[in-house]
Every structure is written in C-alpha cells, then in structure tokens.
Design a protein around this motif. Structure first.
Motif, PDB file in Angstrom:
ATOM      1  N   GLY A 276       0.798  -1.221   0.000  1.00  7.45           N
ATOM      2  CA  GLY A 276       0.000   0.000   0.000  1.00  7.45           C
ATOM      3  C   GLY A 276       0.827   1.265   0.000  1.00  7.45           C
ATOM      4  N   GLY A 277       1.997   1.232  -0.664  1.00  5.83           N
ATOM      5  CA  GLY A 277       2.851   2.407  -0.716  1.00  5.83           C
ATOM      6  C   GLY A 277       3.704   2.609   0.518  1.00  5.83           C
ATOM      7  N   LYS A 278       3.640   1.678   1.483  1.00  5.47           N
ATOM      8  CA  LYS A 278       4.437   1.777   2.709  1.00  5.47           C
ATOM      9  C   LYS A 278       5.432   0.625   2.754  1.00  5.47           C
ATOM     10  CE  LYS A 278       0.547   3.799   5.264  1.00  5.47           C
ATOM     11  NZ  LYS A 278      -0.457   3.616   4.205  1.00  5.47           N
ATOM     12  N   CYS A 279       6.547   0.858   3.444  1.00  4.86           N
ATOM     13  CA  CYS A 279       7.635  -0.116   3.493  1.00  4.86           C
ATOM     14  C   CYS A 279       7.817  -0.599   4.931  1.00  4.86           C
ATOM     15  CB  CYS A 279       8.921   0.535   2.976  1.00  4.86           C
ATOM     16  SG  CYS A 279      10.238  -0.624   2.615  1.00  4.86           S
ATOM     17  N   PHE A 280       7.952  -1.945   5.114  1.00  7.17           N
ATOM     18  CA  PHE A 280       8.069  -2.534   6.446  1.00  7.17           C
ATOM     19  C   PHE A 280       9.229  -3.532   6.468  1.00  7.17           C
ATOM     20  CE2 PHE A 280       3.610  -1.522   5.665  1.00  7.17           C
ATOM     21  CZ  PHE A 280       3.290  -0.741   6.760  1.00  7.17           C
ATOM     22  N   ASP A 281       9.987  -3.510   7.564  1.00  3.19           N
ATOM     23  CA  ASP A 281      11.114  -4.428   7.749  1.00  3.19           C
ATOM     24  C   ASP A 281      10.581  -5.739   8.328  1.00  3.19           C
ATOM     25  OD1 ASP A 281      13.451  -5.755   8.307  1.00  3.19           O
ATOM     26  OD2 ASP A 281      14.477  -4.001   9.116  1.00  3.19           O
ATOM     27  N   LEU A 282      10.671  -6.817   7.557  1.00  2.69           N
ATOM     28  CA  LEU A 282      10.119  -8.105   7.987  1.00  2.69           C
ATOM     29  C   LEU A 282      11.001  -8.805   9.013  1.00  2.69           C
ATOM     30  CD1 LEU A 282       8.864  -9.488   4.537  1.00  2.69           C
ATOM     31  CD2 LEU A 282       7.538  -8.337   6.311  1.00  2.69           C
ATOM     32  N   LEU A 283      12.253  -8.388   9.146  1.00  2.00           N
ATOM     33  CA  LEU A 283      13.162  -9.021  10.103  1.00  2.00           C
ATOM     34  C   LEU A 283      13.381  -8.152  11.338  1.00  2.00           C
ATOM     35  CD1 LEU A 283      15.862 -10.487   7.671  1.00  2.00           C
ATOM     36  CD2 LEU A 283      13.816 -11.594   8.589  1.00  2.00           C
ATOM     37  N   ASN A 284      12.570  -7.108  11.490  1.00  4.38           N
ATOM     38  CA  ASN A 284      12.720  -6.208  12.632  1.00  4.38           C
ATOM     39  C   ASN A 284      11.345  -5.787  13.143  1.00  4.38           C
ATOM     40  OD1 ASN A 284      14.001  -4.597  14.565  1.00  4.38           O
ATOM     41  ND2 ASN A 284      14.190  -2.848  13.166  1.00  4.38           N
ATOM     42  N   ASP A 285      10.517  -6.797  13.481  1.00  8.09           N
ATOM     43  CA  ASP A 285       9.181  -6.562  14.046  1.00  8.09           C
ATOM     44  C   ASP A 285       8.312  -5.691  13.149  1.00  8.09           C
ATOM     45  OD1 ASP A 285       9.808  -8.059  16.303  1.00  8.09           O
ATOM     46  OD2 ASP A 285      10.665  -6.318  17.325  1.00  8.09           O
ATOM     47  N   ARG A 286       8.492  -5.823  11.853  1.00  9.10           N
ATOM     48  CA  ARG A 286       7.692  -5.075  10.876  1.00  9.10           C
ATOM     49  C   ARG A 286       7.737  -3.569  11.145  1.00  9.10           C
ATOM     50  NH1 ARG A 286       4.377  -7.314   7.451  1.00  9.10           N
ATOM     51  NH2 ARG A 286       3.058  -5.464   7.495  1.00  9.10           N
ATOM     52  N   SER A 287       8.891  -3.087  11.545  1.00  5.67           N
ATOM     53  CA  SER A 287       9.030  -1.647  11.780  1.00  5.67           C
ATOM     54  C   SER A 287       8.913  -0.897  10.458  1.00  5.67           C
ATOM     55  CB  SER A 287      10.375  -1.345  12.438  1.00  5.67           C
ATOM     56  OG  SER A 287      11.443  -1.758  11.603  1.00  5.67           O
ATOM     57  N   LYS A 288       8.316   0.283  10.539  1.00  4.53           N
ATOM     58  CA  LYS A 288       8.079   1.070   9.337  1.00  4.53           C
ATOM     59  C   LYS A 288       9.372   1.717   8.864  1.00  4.53           C
ATOM     60  CE  LYS A 288       4.740   4.341   7.464  1.00  4.53           C
ATOM     61  NZ  LYS A 288       3.608   5.236   7.779  1.00  4.53           N
ATOM     62  N   LEU A 289       9.586   1.696   7.544  1.00  3.64           N
ATOM     63  CA  LEU A 289      10.805   2.233   6.948  1.00  3.64           C
ATOM     64  C   LEU A 289      10.480   3.456   6.098  1.00  3.64           C
ATOM     65  CD1 LEU A 289      12.306  -1.171   5.730  1.00  3.64           C
ATOM     66  CD2 LEU A 289      12.772  -0.004   7.887  1.00  3.64           C
ATOM     67  N   LEU A 290      11.449   4.327   5.967  1.00  2.32           N
ATOM     68  CA  LEU A 290      11.309   5.512   5.120  1.00  2.32           C
ATOM     69  C   LEU A 290      12.232   5.373   3.918  1.00  2.32           C
ATOM     70  CD1 LEU A 290      11.214   8.423   7.743  1.00  2.32           C
ATOM     71  CD2 LEU A 290       9.299   7.386   6.524  1.00  2.32           C
ATOM     72  N   ILE A 291      11.683   5.627   2.732  1.00  3.41           N
ATOM     73  CA  ILE A 291      12.466   5.572   1.500  1.00  3.41           C
ATOM     74  C   ILE A 291      12.826   7.002   1.124  1.00  3.41           C
ATOM     75  CG2 ILE A 291      12.497   4.816  -0.898  1.00  3.41           C
ATOM     76  CD1 ILE A 291      10.316   2.788  -0.150  1.00  3.41           C
ATOM     77  N   LEU A 292      14.110   7.324   1.176  1.00  2.00           N
ATOM     78  CA  LEU A 292      14.577   8.689   0.957  1.00  2.00           C
ATOM     79  C   LEU A 292      15.600   8.721  -0.172  1.00  2.00           C
ATOM     80  CD1 LEU A 292      15.122   9.662   4.711  1.00  2.00           C
ATOM     81  CD2 LEU A 292      13.095  10.104   3.319  1.00  2.00           C
ATOM     82  N   GLU A 293      15.715   9.889  -0.778  1.00  2.00           N
ATOM     83  CA  GLU A 293      16.713  10.110  -1.826  1.00  2.00           C
ATOM     84  C   GLU A 293      17.640  11.225  -1.362  1.00  2.00           C
ATOM     85  OE1 GLU A 293      16.934  10.967  -6.669  1.00  2.00           O
ATOM     86  OE2 GLU A 293      15.005  10.824  -5.640  1.00  2.00           O
ATOM     87  N   ASP A 294      18.943  10.915  -1.274  1.00  2.00           N
ATOM     88  CA  ASP A 294      19.883  11.914  -0.764  1.00  2.00           C
ATOM     89  C   ASP A 294      20.264  12.915  -1.849  1.00  2.00           C
ATOM     90  OD1 ASP A 294      21.725  10.657  -2.409  1.00  2.00           O
ATOM     91  OD2 ASP A 294      22.611   9.474  -0.792  1.00  2.00           O
ATOM     92  N   GLY A 295      21.142  13.840  -1.485  1.00  2.00           N
ATOM     93  CA  GLY A 295      21.528  14.894  -2.412  1.00  2.00           C
ATOM     94  C   GLY A 295      22.241  14.391  -3.643  1.00  2.00           C
TER      95      GLY A 295
END
Length: 652
Positions: A276-295
């Motif tokens: 659903g457009g969100k990212c979750f870590d399956l090996l870390n209690d399904r913690s929510k992840l942020l997808i970022l683009e650096d400079g």
C-alpha cells in the motif's frame, strides 16, 4: 420338343390394335415434346390445368392429361432422384450413428471424471487433448547465463479441488512454447470451440518440472556471476494463486546453499515488504521504513536492518521467518494470498566491500487495472498500487535492455525506487530474471493471457537484442508532457443569455478552474514521481490500456491519498504532542489558581486565553488538513464509480 401354339386371327387383330395405340401414344408424346413453352402454357390453360413449375413439369402434366405416363418418358431422372434420396438417408444414418457414439463417449468420459472427482466439460477436455497431440516436442532448456534479461514461464499443476469444481487444464507447455486454450461458445449458445494463443519465451516449465529444474536453468547458472561482483534481481510474477511464493521459496533455499558453498565472503541479509505504498522491515518486528533520496540521487531505506548470517541454515531461517510475517489476505483465487511485494536482499561483502548482490523479489498477485476499481476502498487502493508498480517495473526492465542512456522511470513506484540500482547504468554487471507463474484452470485463462502478454513485452527486442554486449540503438524518449493551464474565456465572449444560464456557465468555469488548481497542487506534491507515472502510462496507453488517461488519473488520486495519509498521521501525532505540552501548562495554571496563596486573576485570564488560542490553532490546522483529505477520499470514490460504469458499458 415343345408344340408351337398357332396364332389365331383374333390374336393378330389384338396385336394390330395395340401397335396402333402405341403409335398414337408415341405421336402424341412427340407432338407434346415438340411444342414450344408458350404452346404448352396455352394448352394447359385451355384444359384448365395448373401452369406453375418448370417447363419439364408442365410437359409431364400435359402428358398425364392426355393419358400418357410421364414417368416413362424420363426413367433416368427417376433413378437419379431415388439414388439421391438413398444417399441422403445413408448420410443421415451415419450422422445418427456418430452422434450416438459421441454421446456414449461423453457419458463414459463423464463417468470416469466423476469416479476421479472431476467435474469439467468433457467436450472442451477432448478438444484440448486433441490439440495437444499436435504440439511439437519440447526443446532443451537454455541456461540464463547467456542472457541479460531472462524471461521464463512456469505452469503449476491443477489441483484436485479445482477439478472437482469443474476446472479444465487449458495450458500446454512445450519449451520454449506456452499455449493457452481459451474455451469459447459461439453466438448460437451451443457450438463450442477453442481459441488457441501461442507464446515463445526463453524457457518454459510445465507442471511436471519441479523447483530443482527451474533453479537449474534460472538462478544456478548466475551464481558465478554474483560471486564475480555482479547484481542479479530475480522476480516472481503472476496471478494470485499461480505459485509465485512457492517457486520463490524453493529457489531461495537452493541458491543460498550454492552461494555459501562457493564463497568465503560474509553474508548480509535484509528482508522488507512494500504494501500500500508503505515499506516494512520483515526481520525487525515489521518496523516502518522511510524511503529517501539523498543529495547525490542515491536511494536510502532509513531504518532497514541488515543481519549477518553465519551459515546457510541461519540465513534460510531468517528468510523463512520473513516470509511468515508478510501481509496476506484471502482472495477468490487463494485463501492465503500475498498482497505485498517482498524483497529479500542478500549482499556478499569482504572487508566491508560489496563483492556480489542477489535480490529475490516475490511480487504481489497481479490484477488487471479494471479489476481493482470495484472493490472496497482498501482493496481498491491496494490493487491500484500493485498495478502501478508492475507497470513501472516493466518500463524499468525495458530501460535496462535499451542501454545506459535510456530514461529509467524508477520513481513511478516505491518498489522500483528501492530497486533503482538494479536497472540503472545498463552495464554488464546487472542481470534480471523474470519467472512468470500461470494457473492452468480454464476460468483463469483471461488472467493467464494478461500475465503472458506482460512477460512477452519484457522480451520485445530486435534480432539478438537480448544478448549481453549486443548494441541497441538509443531510443527516442518521449518528453514528459507538462500540464498547461488554459486561460479561462473572458466574460465578454459569452453570448447574451438568461441570468440562470449565465450563472451556470460561471459556476462551471469556477469549478473547472478549481479542478485545475487541485490537479496542479497534487502534481507539485508528487513532483518527479508524477512525471515518471505519466511517462509510464504514455508508453503503455497504446498497448494495453483502453482507459489510459482515466487510469492515470486514478493512480494519481491513489498516490495523493497515500501521501496525504502519511502527512495527516504525522500532523495528528504532532498535534497530540503540542496538546500535551499545552495541557501541562494548563495544569500548572490551574494549580496556581487553586493554591492557598493569592494569585493575579488578570494574569490567569491572560495566560488562559493564550493557551486556548494555541490549542485552537493546533487543531484548526489539523481540521483543515482532515477536510482536504476527506474531500480527496470522496473524489476517489466518485472516480472509481465512474470507471466501473465505463467498464460495464465497454463490456456491453
């Protein structure tokens, strides 16, 4: 010696009269035969006889009226008619016999199917079996090491549960061909026939070939390439319930064993899903992840944890755990269907230097764009996100084949964004394997055809263009279309009309202006992501999308809702924090007012007013964002109903 009977005078007279009579009949017959059609017609009228029919029929009718036998005049015709009737009767009997044999065969086959727990249509089953007998023999599989983009197809077996429900195996695999036998009924509602579709891929695997065979010609030949510093990305794609997850789990365990056996590098694994457009870590209690683009334009997944694996058993256990916590939902095709894209990334490092990378991507069950617009909002948004990411993935893989200067629309979805380095550069250190899984049931033929067409477009190329180091001319990339706001027509150009009509026009212009402003704001909010989405839909509109612009608008609205949902949740959390701070100050103010000592009532009122204004300001801003989000939800609902209606009209 027989005694000869003497001929009497009476016999002679009788013979003479008979000859005279025959002569008269012959003269009459010759006279009638010599008559013209007009004379025959006139003679029939004179005698009051019917005049219809052919000239031959009129002659026979006139002969009969004159005491002649018309059948004697054309004995050959009589024999021909009799023979024709006999031939027709013979053919009719043969048809009846064949129908009885077919009926008996169908009953026998039906009885056999019932005994085996099958409920399929025996006519279609017989037609498919007859067609299969003409399919060429299977060719030898080719290893994926010689290809930059390897497209494979795997057919799963048909289940006993499906056969009991009347499903028929309508897929034939004979490497490198895949045939879909689409069952059809003609407009008469009775006649059954097959519409056969043939596809050719790099490798095709039938239901008789197990995971070991698939691995032998897909990932195994690329293990030396990975150990040599290359990046391999393997996708499993297909309809819900077609066996993607089963295939991917089998490949994961085998490739891990081979890589550990051949390398002394340190293995790191990360496993996350995009739902659903969100990212979750399956090996870390399904913690929510942020997808970022650096400079520098590099994609970073903030919060993703990489785990070290001491041996293959530990690595396989981590992968199995990640698979067990994926997001699943029950669907009509599968009771436990994966509804997220799962990305398992295995990185080989030596002294903190990457010496190889393998990505195993189990894609969510594919749905047609038209199928994801009529469910409830959650499933609708979920399906739209899945389809948007699959469209973006197709164009990114195509860009890998086109060369290093091709535009890669990786911002078209979150999945392609995190897999950016699998597509960019067009260098020889990247390879992609797409394993398309298909279901054999005839009721899934439509979905199977869509999956095969998707895979077929991945391998579109000029002669030899899929080979490594093959030169491919740089394509002309269509420029991204810019939304230009057209100036509103001046009020002076509106012809004189009644006040009501004029007000309606002004109201319509105002609404159109507001719609353009809203669209412009959404595009600015989505930024580069929208440009890639528009690029992807421009590339696909002529191929597969009959509602191209509408689908793009729908995906745009879904993307806006997802972005605003994140923003609204963040603002809500911040509002609660601000409110908590204000509440603390209010408590201190009340404690001061209720204390034993004297307090300045004017100061109390002034401070209380400040706190209330701060609280109103916090929740007023949150309320305004909530109203905007609610309006966009209503827009999505209305637009979905609009698309559903268009689809129903199209089917009619």
């Amino acid at each position: 010696m027989d005694k000869k009977v003497p001929v009497t005078q009476a016999d002679k007279i009788k013979e003479k009269f008979k000859n005279q009579k025959d002569y008269q009949y012959l003269k009459k017959e010759q006279l009638i035969e010599a008559m013209s059609p007009e004379d025959i017609l006139q003679e029939l009228k004179n005698k009051g006889l019917p005049t219809y029919g052919t000239n031959r029929e009129r002659i026979d009718r006139l002969k009969k009226a004159n005491g002649l036998n018309p059948s004697d005049s054309n004995p050959a015709k009589k024999g021909s008619v009799v023979n024709s009737i006999e031939e027709i009767s013979k053919k009719r009997e043969e048809r009846r016999k064949k129908m009885e044999e077919d009926k008996l065969y169908k009953e026998e086959r039906k009885a056999e199917n019932v005994a085996m727990g099958k409920g399929g249509d025996v006519v279609f089953e017989a037609m498919i079996n007859q067609f299969r007998s003409q399919v060429p023999l299977q060719d030898q599989h080719i290893p994926s090491s010689s290809l930059k983009i390897c497209v494979c197809v795997r057919k799963r077996p048909i289940f006993a549960k499906e056969e009991a429900q009347g499903e028929i195996d309508s897929i034939s695999c004979s490497n490198p061909r895949v045939l879909v036998h689409e069952t059809k009924v003609k407009v008469d509602g009775i006649t059954k026939y097959l519409e056969n579709h043939t596809f050719v891929f790099d490798n095709t695997f039938s239901e008789k070939e197990d995971n070991a065979t698939v691995y032998e010609y897909s990932l195994k030949p690329l293990c030396p390439f990975i150990l040599g510093g290359g990046t391999v990305t393997c996708f499993a794609y297909g309809q819900t319930g077609s066996g993607k997850t089963y295939t991917m789990k089998g490949l994961q365990s085998m490739v891990v064993n081979d890589l550990f056996a051949a390398s002394r590098a340190t293995f790191f694994v990360s496993f996350f899903e995009i739902y659903g457009g969100k990212c979750f870590d399956l090996l870390n209690d399904r913690s929510k992840l942020l997808i970022l683009e650096d400079g520098n334009g590099n994609i970073q997944i903030q919060g993703l944890v990489e785990h070290t694996a001491a041996n293959q058993v530990e690595l396989i256990q981590m992968i199995e755990y990640g698979n067990s916590v994926r997001t699943t939902h029950s669907t009509t095709s599968n009771e436990d269907s994966s509804r997220s894209h799962a990305v398992c990334q295995i990185t080989l490092k030596q002294k903190n230097i990457i010496v190889g990378k393998l990505r195993l991507v189990d894609l969510a069950g594919s749905e047609r764009a038209q199928d994801c617009i009529s469910n409830n909002r959650q499933r609708r948004i979920e399906g739209a996100e899945i389809n948007k990411s699959l469209l973006a993935l197709k164009e990114c893989i195509r860009a890998l084949r086109k060369g290093p200067d091709a535009h890669v629309p990786y911002r078209g979805s979150k999945m392609t964004l995190v897999l950016r380095d699998s597509f960019e550069g067009g260098s020889d250190d990247k390879k992609v394997i797409m394993i398309t899984c298909i279901s054999p049931g005839h009721s899934s033929s439509d979905h199977s055809l869509n999956s095969l067409r998707y895979a077929d477009r991945l391998k579109e190329q000029s002669s030899g263009g899929n080979q490594v180091n093959q030169f491919i001319p740089k394509p002309d990339v269509a420029p991204v279309k810019k939304v230009v706001q057209q100036p509103l027509p001046s009020a002076k150009k509106i012809p004189p009309a009644k006040k009501e009509v004029k007000r309606d026009l002004e109201r319509q212009e105002k609404q159109e202006k507001q719609d353009r402003q809203d669209r412009q704001e959404r595009q600015e909010k989505l930024g580069k992501s929208f440009k890639d989405m528009e690029y992807i839909h421009d590339k696909n509109s002529e191929e597969e999308d009959k509602f191209g612009r509408d689908i793009l608008d729908f995906h745009e609205k879904v993307e806006t809702i997802l972005a605003e949902e994140e923003e609204l949740l963040e603002n809500h959390v911040n509002a609660i924090k601000d409110d908590a701070q204000i509440l603390t100050k209010e408590g201190e103010l009340i404690a001061l007012a209720q204390g034993d000592g004297d307090y300045d009532v004017d100061s109390y009122v002034q401070q209380m007013e400040i706190l209330i204004k701060q609280k109103l300001q916090v929740y007023q801003g949150l309320y305004e964002k909530l109203l905007v989000f609610k309006a966009h939800l209503n827009e999505e609902e209305e637009f979905s109903n609009h698309l559903t209606q268009n689809l129903q009209n199209f089917k009619k």
